[in-house]
Design an enzyme around this catalytic site. Structure first.
Site, PDB file in Angstrom:
ATOM      1  CG  PHE A   1      10.129  13.768 -10.367  1.00 37.46           C
ATOM      2  CD1 PHE A   1      11.183  12.879 -10.547  1.00 37.46           C
ATOM      3  CD2 PHE A   1      10.423  15.052  -9.922  1.00 37.46           C
ATOM      4  CE1 PHE A   1      12.498  13.250 -10.300  1.00 37.46           C
ATOM      5  CE2 PHE A   1      11.742  15.442  -9.679  1.00 37.46           C
ATOM      6  CZ  PHE A   1      12.775  14.534  -9.865  1.00 37.46           C
TER       7      PHE A   1
ATOM      8  CB  THR B   1       7.277   9.283  -2.224  1.00 38.08           C
ATOM      9  OG1 THR B   1       6.314  10.200  -1.722  1.00 38.08           O
ATOM     10  CG2 THR B   1       8.152   8.798  -1.090  1.00 38.08           C
ATOM     11  CB  VAL B   2       8.866   5.721  -5.508  1.00 42.78           C
ATOM     12  CG1 VAL B   2       9.816   4.652  -6.017  1.00 42.78           C
ATOM     13  CG2 VAL B   2       8.081   5.199  -4.310  1.00 42.78           C
TER      14      VAL B   2
ATOM     15  CE  LYS C   1       1.471  -0.440  -3.899  1.00 48.76           C
ATOM     16  NZ  LYS C   1       2.380   0.182  -2.989  1.00 48.76           N
TER      17      LYS C   1
ATOM     18  N   GLY D   1       8.561  -3.409  -0.789  1.00 49.70           N
ATOM     19  CA  GLY D   1       9.416  -2.213  -0.765  1.00 49.70           C
ATOM     20  C   GLY D   1      10.874  -2.603  -0.993  1.00 49.70           C
TER      21      GLY D   1
ATOM     22  N   GLY E   1       5.731   9.426   4.271  1.00 52.28           N
ATOM     23  CA  GLY E   1       5.775   8.963   2.875  1.00 52.28           C
ATOM     24  C   GLY E   1       5.545   7.473   2.721  1.00 52.28           C
TER      25      GLY E   1
ATOM     26  CG  ASP F   1      -0.426  -1.578  -0.526  1.00 53.00           C
ATOM     27  OD1 ASP F   1      -0.164  -0.978  -1.582  1.00 53.00           O
ATOM     28  OD2 ASP F   1       0.454  -2.075   0.214  1.00 53.00           O
TER      29      ASP F   1
ATOM     30  CE  LYS G   1       2.820  -3.488  -1.144  1.00 54.27           C
ATOM     31  NZ  LYS G   1       2.951  -2.697   0.087  1.00 54.27           N
TER      32      LYS G   1
ATOM     33  N   GLY H   1       8.438   3.729   1.752  1.00 50.23           N
ATOM     34  CA  GLY H   1       9.299   4.907   1.914  1.00 50.23           C
ATOM     35  C   GLY H   1      10.167   5.112   0.685  1.00 50.23           C
TER      36      GLY H   1
HETATM   37  N1  HSE Z   1       1.714   2.174   0.876  1.00 48.84           N
HETATM   38  C1  HSE Z   1       2.601   1.065   0.747  1.00 48.84           C
HETATM   39  C2  HSE Z   1       2.911   0.519   2.125  1.00 48.84           C
HETATM   40  C3  HSE Z   1       3.840   1.506   0.061  1.00 48.84           C
HETATM   41  O1  HSE Z   1       2.622   1.203   3.112  1.00 48.84           O
HETATM   42  O2  HSE Z   1       3.422  -0.592   2.237  1.00 48.84           O
HETATM   43  C4  HSE Z   1       4.783   0.409  -0.323  1.00 48.84           C
HETATM   44  O3  HSE Z   1       4.175  -0.504  -1.207  1.00 48.84           O
END
Ligand code: HSE
Length: 382
Positions: free
Chosen positions: A8, A10-11, A87, A116, A169, A183, A187, A284
């Site tokens: 619970f 940000t997303v 991810k 996103g 966020g 990150d 992806k 976000g």
């Molecule tokens: N931290 C990731 C970004 C969040 O900035 O893209 C979304 O996957």
């Protein structure tokens, strides 16, 4: 369909707000850490969700690998559909989770984990049914795009730009994964699994923006160049998957230079379709929550999978792609790279290499750093 949430933050708060009965999706229980708060819709034990027959689907938005992997496995084994924005989880365990979902006749979808709010993986999966995908990639991290844009257009320094991205966020709980390119690498691993039914899991390279300075940005700007962090994936001529992330310097005419703030640009190249480009907010609360809800809605329409059950893990071959690199390094280390042109800037050298394999540049930078050199490098165009 009643949807339980795992997490619970940000997303999660965004997804919960969107499960208001519209699109046939309703709010279910929310798993939080013990002691967080005792609102009636919150539970602290996963059993309360997996053993609740009224829960049809679980949205995992807690992040991290454990306990997310155990919880998602338990939900799939209990016959719940699962969607996730995580991810790290899918890059590490996607093949097993897709297999477990198939075995239990439920869905496992993860489009929120790449891009996103951008509906990239859905479009990519659809494209594979009628075209050969030659390459995938783009700007897949909102945090670093926000930072690069703030440094270039607003002259912000690295630390302030990162703090802003965290406040808004966009960043992960630990932003190291964002700024190191990890990150975005996760992806592109997922995009390769969707496009090629192979998950590149070894031989990967990620270079982020941690060593970028305001002086570097000013140097690029004076030459009409913009730095973007790009992920690249595809199949080599020998049919082996490549997958890597690195900064790239682009002329103002490149589509990526018009991608500002936390936006992502996800693209694939189809043999027949040519280049397809999707742009939207890649990080976000609301953009990412919209992607989670979109996956839930796809389940109601009958979609069950994005990754082949038991998708094989393969070793990537990043020697298959060659680039010319811009490199900033201490002048005394110049012999460690095949340099074509070099310009002195005090004790530093701002140089351009001969064309070299992507893997060779990343490995050379690692050696330079081991030898104590502070290095920044970026490909000159894709
Ligand atoms: N931290 C990731 C970004 C969040 O900035 O893209 C979304 O996957």
């Amino acid at each position: 369909m009643k949807v339980a949430l795992l997490g619970f933050g940000t997303v999660g708060v965004g997804v919960y707000g969107m499960l208001d009965g519209a699109y046939g999706l309703e709010q279910g229980p929310v798993l939080v850490r013990p002691g967080k708060d005792d609102s009636s819709f919150k539970v602290t034990e996963i059993e309360k969700i997996v053993n609740d027959p009224s829960v049809g689907a679980v949205a995992e938005v807690m992040g991290g690998i454990e306990p997310a992997f155990s919880y998602v496995s338990a939900a799939l084994a209990a016959g719940k559909h699962v969607v996730t924005s995580n991810k790290a989880l899918v890059a590490a365990h996607g093949p097993e989770l897709a297999e477990l979902a198939e075995k239990n006749n439920v869905a496992f979808l993860f489009s929120a984990a790449c891009g996103g709010g951008v509906p990239f993986l859905h479009n990519l999966a659809l494209a594979t049914e009628s075209d050969k995908i030659l390459s995938v990639g783009g700007i897949l991290n909102g945090t670093t795009n926000y930072m690069l844009d703030a440094m270039q257009r607003r002259g912000m320094d690295y630390g302030d730009a990162l703090k802003d991205a965290q406040r808004l966020g966009y960043a992960e709980a630990d932003p190291t994964a964002d700024v190191s390119g990890l990150d975005a690498l996760r992806k592109i691993m997922l995009a390769c699994a969707v496009a090629y039914d192979q998950l590149p899991a070894e031989g990967l390279h990620n270079e982020g923006i941690e060593s970028l300075t305001a002086a570097d940005v000013a140097h690029f700007k004076a030459r009409g160049l913009t730095c973007r962090l790009l992920a690249s994936g595809g199949l080599s001529d020998e049919g082996r998957v490549y997958a890597f992330v690195e900064p790239v310097l682009l002329p103002a005419s490149a589509a990526e230079c018009a991608v500002l703030d936390n936006f992502n640009l996800a693209r694939y190249q189809g043999e027949n379709s040519g280049a397809i480009i999707l742009i939207g907010q890649g990080a976000g609360r609301w953009p990412t929550a919209s992607a989670v809800v979109r996956d839930l809605s796809c389940i109601l329409q009958g979609q069950r999978t994005m990754m082949q059950a038991g998708c094989p893990r393969v070793k990537a071959d990043n020697s298959a792609c060659s680039r010319v690199y811009y490199v900033r390094l201490p002048a005394r280390f110049e012999d460690m790279l095949p340099l074509k042109e070099a310009e002195k800037d005090g004790d530093l050298l701002r140089a351009v290499t001969e064309p070299m394999p992507v893997s060779a540049m990343h490995e050379a930078a690692a050696k330079l750093r081991q030898a104590g050199a502070e290095v920044f490098f970026a490909a000159m165009g894709e």
